[in-house]
Design a protein around this motif. Structure first.
Motif, mmCIF file in Angstrom:
data_model
loop_
_atom_site.group_PDB
_atom_site.id
_atom_site.type_symbol
_atom_site.label_atom_id
_atom_site.label_comp_id
_atom_site.label_asym_id
_atom_site.label_seq_id
_atom_site.Cartn_x
_atom_site.Cartn_y
_atom_site.Cartn_z
ATOM 1 N N LEU A 359 47.149 28.847 36.307
ATOM 2 C CA LEU A 359 47.104 29.522 37.608
ATOM 3 C C LEU A 359 45.664 29.438 38.101
ATOM 4 O O LEU A 359 44.719 29.660 37.327
ATOM 5 C CB LEU A 359 47.549 30.978 37.473
ATOM 6 C CG LEU A 359 48.922 31.195 36.832
ATOM 7 C CD1 LEU A 359 49.252 32.678 36.741
ATOM 8 C CD2 LEU A 359 49.997 30.490 37.626
ATOM 9 N N ARG A 360 45.499 29.130 39.380
ATOM 10 C CA ARG A 360 44.144 28.848 39.858
ATOM 11 C C ARG A 360 43.619 29.834 40.883
ATOM 12 O O ARG A 360 42.424 29.966 41.074
ATOM 13 C CB ARG A 360 44.083 27.441 40.472
ATOM 14 C CG ARG A 360 44.644 26.382 39.537
ATOM 15 C CD ARG A 360 44.018 25.017 39.726
ATOM 16 N NE ARG A 360 44.529 24.103 38.723
ATOM 17 C CZ ARG A 360 44.030 24.006 37.514
ATOM 18 N NH1 ARG A 360 42.994 24.749 37.146
ATOM 19 N NH2 ARG A 360 44.561 23.171 36.631
ATOM 20 N N GLU A 361 44.518 30.553 41.563
ATOM 21 C CA GLU A 361 44.017 31.400 42.657
ATOM 22 C C GLU A 361 45.007 32.514 42.957
ATOM 23 O O GLU A 361 46.131 32.528 42.442
ATOM 24 C CB GLU A 361 43.793 30.551 43.903
ATOM 25 C CG GLU A 361 45.046 29.793 44.281
ATOM 26 C CD GLU A 361 44.872 28.978 45.537
ATOM 27 O OE1 GLU A 361 43.724 28.715 45.908
ATOM 28 O OE2 GLU A 361 45.888 28.640 46.142
ATOM 29 N N LEU A 362 44.567 33.404 43.837
ATOM 30 C CA LEU A 362 45.414 34.554 44.175
ATOM 31 C C LEU A 362 46.747 34.131 44.776
ATOM 32 O O LEU A 362 47.762 34.790 44.568
ATOM 33 C CB LEU A 362 44.675 35.473 45.155
ATOM 34 C CG LEU A 362 43.491 36.248 44.566
ATOM 35 C CD1 LEU A 362 42.780 37.042 45.656
ATOM 36 C CD2 LEU A 362 43.931 37.175 43.433
ATOM 37 N N SER A 373 46.472 41.140 46.520
ATOM 38 C CA SER A 373 45.319 41.887 47.045
ATOM 39 C C SER A 373 44.970 43.064 46.136
ATOM 40 O O SER A 373 43.804 43.431 45.999
ATOM 41 C CB SER A 373 45.609 42.381 48.460
ATOM 42 O OG SER A 373 46.780 43.175 48.446
ATOM 43 N N ARG A 374 45.967 43.661 45.508
ATOM 44 C CA ARG A 374 45.696 44.774 44.591
ATOM 45 C C ARG A 374 45.133 44.265 43.266
ATOM 46 O O ARG A 374 44.299 44.904 42.625
ATOM 47 C CB ARG A 374 46.968 45.589 44.334
ATOM 48 C CG ARG A 374 47.375 46.451 45.508
ATOM 49 C CD ARG A 374 48.690 47.164 45.247
ATOM 50 N NE ARG A 374 48.587 48.232 44.278
ATOM 51 C CZ ARG A 374 48.142 49.451 44.537
ATOM 52 N NH1 ARG A 374 47.739 49.743 45.762
ATOM 53 N NH2 ARG A 374 48.096 50.380 43.609
ATOM 54 N N PRO A 386 38.254 35.668 41.643
ATOM 55 C CA PRO A 386 38.769 35.138 42.912
ATOM 56 C C PRO A 386 37.783 35.434 44.039
ATOM 57 O O PRO A 386 37.139 36.487 44.029
ATOM 58 C CB PRO A 386 40.090 35.882 43.122
ATOM 59 C CG PRO A 386 40.167 36.925 42.089
ATOM 60 C CD PRO A 386 39.103 36.708 41.082
ATOM 61 N N PRO A 387 37.639 34.517 44.998
ATOM 62 C CA PRO A 387 36.623 34.685 46.041
ATOM 63 C C PRO A 387 36.768 35.992 46.808
ATOM 64 O O PRO A 387 35.787 36.599 47.191
ATOM 65 C CB PRO A 387 36.844 33.483 46.967
ATOM 66 C CG PRO A 387 37.977 32.713 46.412
ATOM 67 C CD PRO A 387 38.393 33.279 45.101
ATOM 68 N N GLN A 388 38.003 36.464 46.972
ATOM 69 C CA GLN A 388 38.224 37.679 47.753
ATOM 70 C C GLN A 388 37.509 38.881 47.179
ATOM 71 O O GLN A 388 37.248 39.837 47.846
ATOM 72 C CB GLN A 388 39.716 38.003 47.829
ATOM 73 C CG GLN A 388 40.470 37.110 48.785
ATOM 74 C CD GLN A 388 40.942 35.852 48.118
ATOM 75 O OE1 GLN A 388 40.384 35.413 47.099
ATOM 76 N NE2 GLN A 388 41.943 35.224 48.669
#
Ligand code: SF4
Length: 394
Positions: A359-362, A373-374, A386-388
C-alpha cells in the motif's frame, strides 16, 4: 388516581406498545394534549431492531403495564398516576401477534412486562404467551424475552428454549448503584444469578435446545441494559461491569440508556444524561467487543469518565500513536485496529491487499474502506508519513 381502561386486544397492542416505548421516549405527561393526539401508537409498538443479519421490524410490547415495584426512574412504578394499567392474557397476545406477523406487519416479538405477584408469577404469562406462539401458531421467528428479576431457574430454562434473545437488565453498574435506582432489586442474587443460570443452561444444553426457535442449534443471546446517570456511577464502573459480563457470562451486548427524568417519580428532579455520554459509552463498548481493547486501554480520566469532546479511540491514539505511527504494510491486525478510521472490515481488507502488494498512499486505504483522513496522522507507508499529515507533525 388509577386510570381504568378496558381496551380490546388491538387497542392493547397500540397502548402497551406505546407504553413499552416510554423508557426511551419520555413520559406522556411531558407531552401536550395536541402532541399526544398526533402520536401514532401503532408506530410506537412496531419498531426496528438491529439483528446480525440486518434490521428487523418487531412488535415491542408489555405483557402488562401494572407493576408493584418502585424503581425510582420508571414511569410504571407502583402507585404512579396517569399510566393505564393494562394487560394481555397469553391467548390474546399470541393471537394478536400471530395476526400481525401473518399480515407482514412485524417479523419478530420483543416482550417485557411490569412485575405483578413477584418475578416468578410475572414470568408465567410471558412464557405462556411465547409457548403458545411456538406450539399453537407454529411461529419460528425472532423472539426477545425479558427475564424478570426473581424468575426461577426452571423459568429461565424455559425462556431459553423459546426465545432467540433474553435480557436480564442490571440497570445499575453494581449493587451500590442499583440500590439508589431500584432498592427492591437484588443485584447479586436475582440479576447476576439469572445471568449465571443463562450461561450454565446454555453450556449444559450445547446445541440440543428445543427446536422451536429460529436457529435451533444456536444458544440464545443474552443482553442487558443500564440506566446511565442518576445513580452517579462513572463510565469506568459501567464498562467494568460490562467487560466482566462479556467474559464471564458471554453477554452478547450491553445497552446504555441515558436517563430522562419522569414526572412524579423520586428522580423527577435529577438531571437528564447528555446524549454524548451515552454515545461515548457505546463507542468504548464497541472497542472492548470488536477492536481488541482491554478495559485498561480506555482513556478514562481520574474520575472514571471518558472524554466527551473526542471519541475514545481517537483519544487513545493521540496518547499512544502520535509519536509512534503504525506501519500500514507491516502492522498486525491488532495494531491496525488501533488506528482511527480503520475498523475490523478495513483491517481485514488491508491484510488481504498486502498479500497482493504494497500500500502506498492514503487513497489505497480509502479504497479498502478505511476513513483515510482519520487514519492519516497515525500511519506510515514503508516508513513515509502520508503528505496530508505533514502539517500535523510539524
Ligand atoms: S420492575 Fe420494571 S416496570 Fe416495574 S417499576 Fe421497576 S423497571 Fe418499572
Amino acid at each position: 388516581m388509577r386510570t381504568i381502561v378496558k381496551p380490546d386486544a388491538r387497542q392493547k397492542i397500540k397502548l402497551l406498545g406505546h407504553l413499552a416505548g416510554l423508557d426511551c421516549d419520555g413520559d406522556p405527561a411531558s407531552k401536550t394534549p395536541r402532541q399526544q393526539q398526533k402520536r401514532d401508537f401503532l408506530k410506537e409498538a412496531v419498531v426496528q431492531v438491529q439483528r446480525p443479519d440486518g434490521p428487523m421490524v418487531v412488535l415491542r410490547t408489555l405483557q402488562t403495564s401494572a407493576c408493584e415495584q418502585n424503581c425510582f426512574y420508571c414511569p410504571f412504578r407502583a402507585g404512579r398516576s396517569g399510566i393505564p394499567r393494562v394487560g394481555f392474557g397469553p391467548d390474546e397476545l399470541a393471537r394478536e401477534f400471530d395476526r400481525m406477523q401473518q399480515a407482514g406487519v412485524v417479523k419478530g416479538l420483543f416482550l417485557s412486562s411490569g412485575s405483578v405477584g413477584g418475578g416468578a408469577r410475572s414470568m408465567d404469562p410471558m412464557l405462556a404467551s411465547v409457548e403458545l406462539l411456538r406450539r399453537k401458531y407454529a411461529y419460528r421467528g425472532y423472539v426477545h424475552l425479558k427475564i424478570m428479576p426473581g424468575a426461577e431457574r426452571a423459568q429461565v430454562e424455559q425462556a431459553l428454549s423459546l426465545a432467540d434473545r433474553v435480557s436480564v437488565n442490571l440497570e445499575g453498574a453494581n449493587a451500590k448503584r442499583l440500590a439508589s435506582l431500584a432498592p427492591r432489586k437484588d443485584f447479586e442474587g436475582e440479576l447476576l444469578g439469572a445471568m449465571r443460570w443463562v450461561r450454565e443452561i446454555a453450556q449444559a444444553q450445547g446445541s440440543s435446545f428445543d427446536r422451536l426457535r429460529t436457529h435451533p442449534a444456536k444458544a440464545p443471546s443474552l443482553v442487558t441494559q443500564f440506566v446511565v446517570g442518576p445513580a452517579g456511577e462513572s463510565d469506568r464502573e459501567l464498562l467494568t461491569t460490562a467487560e466482566r459480563l462479556y467474559r464471564g457470562v458471554k453477554l452478547a451486548r450491553a445497552y446504555y440508556s441515558g436517563f430522562n427524568p419522569v414526572p412524579d417519580t423520586p428522580l423527577a428532579n435529577a438531571a437528564p444524561t447528555p446524549a454524548v455520554r451515552e454515545h461515548r459509552l457505546y463507542q468504548a463498548d464497541w472497542l472492548l467487543r470488536f477492536y481488541g481493547f482491554a478495559l485498561g486501554d480506555l482513556p478514562f480520566d481520574r474520575s472514571g469518565a471518558l472524554p466527551s469532546d473526542v471519541d475514545p479511540k481517537l483519544a487513545w491514539a493521540r496518547q499512544h500513536l502520535a509519536g509512534r505511527p503504525v506501519e500500514v504494510n507491516r502492522a498486525s491486525r491488532r495494531e491496525l485496529l488501533r488506528v482511527p478510521g480503520i475498523g475490523p472490515r478495513s483491517a481485514d481488507a488491508i491484510l488481504g491487499a498486502r498479500r497482493q502488494g504494497h500500500l502506498r498512499e492514503l487513497g489505497d486505504l480509502r479504497a479498502l474502506g478505511a476513513v483515510a483522513s482519520r487514519a492519516a496522522p497515525f500511519v506510515l507507508f514503508d516508513g513515509r508519513r502520508p503528505p496530508q499529515q505533514l502539517g500535523f507533525w510539524s
